[in-house]
Design a protein around this motif. Sequence first.
Motif, PDB file in Angstrom:
ATOM      1  N   GLU A 110      17.178 -90.391  13.835  1.00 25.28           N
ATOM      2  CA  GLU A 110      16.853 -90.056  15.220  1.00 25.28           C
ATOM      3  C   GLU A 110      16.033 -88.777  15.295  1.00 25.28           C
ATOM      4  OE1 GLU A 110      20.545 -89.864  17.233  1.00 25.28           O
ATOM      5  OE2 GLU A 110      20.833 -92.052  17.335  1.00 25.28           O
ATOM      6  N   ARG A 111      16.371 -87.790  14.454  1.00 25.94           N
ATOM      7  CA  ARG A 111      15.601 -86.550  14.453  1.00 25.94           C
ATOM      8  C   ARG A 111      14.158 -86.802  14.040  1.00 25.94           C
ATOM      9  NH1 ARG A 111      13.814 -82.952  11.002  1.00 25.94           N
ATOM     10  NH2 ARG A 111      14.648 -84.099   9.228  1.00 25.94           N
ATOM     11  N   ILE A 112      13.977 -87.617  13.003  1.00 28.56           N
ATOM     12  CA  ILE A 112      12.616 -87.927  12.555  1.00 28.56           C
ATOM     13  C   ILE A 112      11.848 -88.664  13.649  1.00 28.56           C
ATOM     14  CG2 ILE A 112      11.298 -89.258  10.872  1.00 28.56           C
ATOM     15  CD1 ILE A 112      13.524 -88.659   8.848  1.00 28.56           C
ATOM     16  N   GLU A 113      12.525 -89.595  14.336  1.00 30.60           N
ATOM     17  CA  GLU A 113      11.877 -90.326  15.425  1.00 30.60           C
ATOM     18  C   GLU A 113      11.460 -89.384  16.552  1.00 30.60           C
ATOM     19  OE1 GLU A 113      10.934 -93.421  15.658  1.00 30.60           O
ATOM     20  OE2 GLU A 113      11.652 -93.964  13.662  1.00 30.60           O
ATOM     21  N   ARG A 114      12.355 -88.428  16.884  1.00 26.73           N
ATOM     22  CA  ARG A 114      12.020 -87.468  17.937  1.00 26.73           C
ATOM     23  C   ARG A 114      10.811 -86.618  17.548  1.00 26.73           C
ATOM     24  NH1 ARG A 114      17.700 -86.794  18.245  1.00 26.73           N
ATOM     25  NH2 ARG A 114      17.534 -84.870  17.005  1.00 26.73           N
ATOM     26  N   GLU A 115      10.785 -86.177  16.279  1.00 28.68           N
ATOM     27  CA  GLU A 115       9.655 -85.375  15.838  1.00 28.68           C
ATOM     28  C   GLU A 115       8.359 -86.177  15.885  1.00 28.68           C
ATOM     29  OE1 GLU A 115      10.619 -83.879  12.015  1.00 28.68           O
ATOM     30  OE2 GLU A 115      12.081 -82.398  12.751  1.00 28.68           O
ATOM     31  N   LYS A 116       8.438 -87.458  15.446  1.00 30.99           N
ATOM     32  CA  LYS A 116       7.244 -88.295  15.498  1.00 30.99           C
ATOM     33  C   LYS A 116       6.770 -88.502  16.934  1.00 30.99           C
ATOM     34  CE  LYS A 116       8.050 -90.956  11.249  1.00 30.99           C
ATOM     35  NZ  LYS A 116       8.302 -92.311  10.693  1.00 30.99           N
TER      36      LYS A 116
END
Length: 293
Positions: free
Chosen positions: A128-134
């Motif tokens: 989820e963190r990676i998705e938010r950053e993307k």
Amino acid sequence: MKYFETKHEKDSARITALLAMILILLIFIVGPKYLDPPEEYGVAVNFGTTDFGSGRIQPKKTIQQAPKEVVTPPKKVEETKPTPTEPQETKAENVITEDNAESIAIKKQKEEARKKAQEEAEAKAEVERIEREKKAEAERLEKERKAKEAKRNSVNDLIGGIKNSSGTDSGSEGDDNRAGDKGQLNGDPYASTYFGEPGAGGGGTGYGLRGRGTPEKQEFKPECNEEGRVVVEIHVNRQGRVINAIPGQKGTTGVSCLFDAAKKTAMSYKWNADSKAPVKQVGFVVINFSVTQ
């Protein structure tokens, strides 16, 4: 031997007897009182025959003591115990061992399940963190792209306006959001208003007073020997008179020593009266000054 022969002896005897009687009376009257029974000193202790007791009935005599309890040690009954003691203990130990092993296995399974769930939760949070950053990066890039596109469109509009015009000059002037030179073909490039009725002649030009006719005016000479153009904002009433004049507006090229003469000239303007005109109609006049005048 005779006593009390003289008068002094007799008087002495009488006084002595009197004093003795007084002393005896004082002893009986004033002396310490006699208590019957006499007062005792110390602490009163309750009557009893034992070191223990309960209740509120006080015996007057010695009571019969309760028989002492005789504690008889328990007799050994080894013969009543079952003989096969060792197999029972072994069986109990086996049951306890099996229970412990099962409990340990259950605890181990629970611990493994907890660790697995924790690892899955951490992996999910990382995804989820990676998705938010993307997503944030994509939004930032999209915002930058839109800003660049808007800037490019603005430049294109400006270039397109210049290319589409039939004139030979370049530039852009106006109060709109699109490129171009706002105004009228027969207007003054130094005027502050973009539409109106232009005047004629070099002595003054009126803007924003359409329908009021051609004004009458006087010309005032400046005190300095300077040339230039002064744009004056004027406020005209319904009678056509200028009630206020503010020199030095946008488009002014003359020096400040021309402002006083420009204001006096603007205040001398007189337009036709119009009862339907605004109470205070705002317009502009351009006063040109030349040393050859």
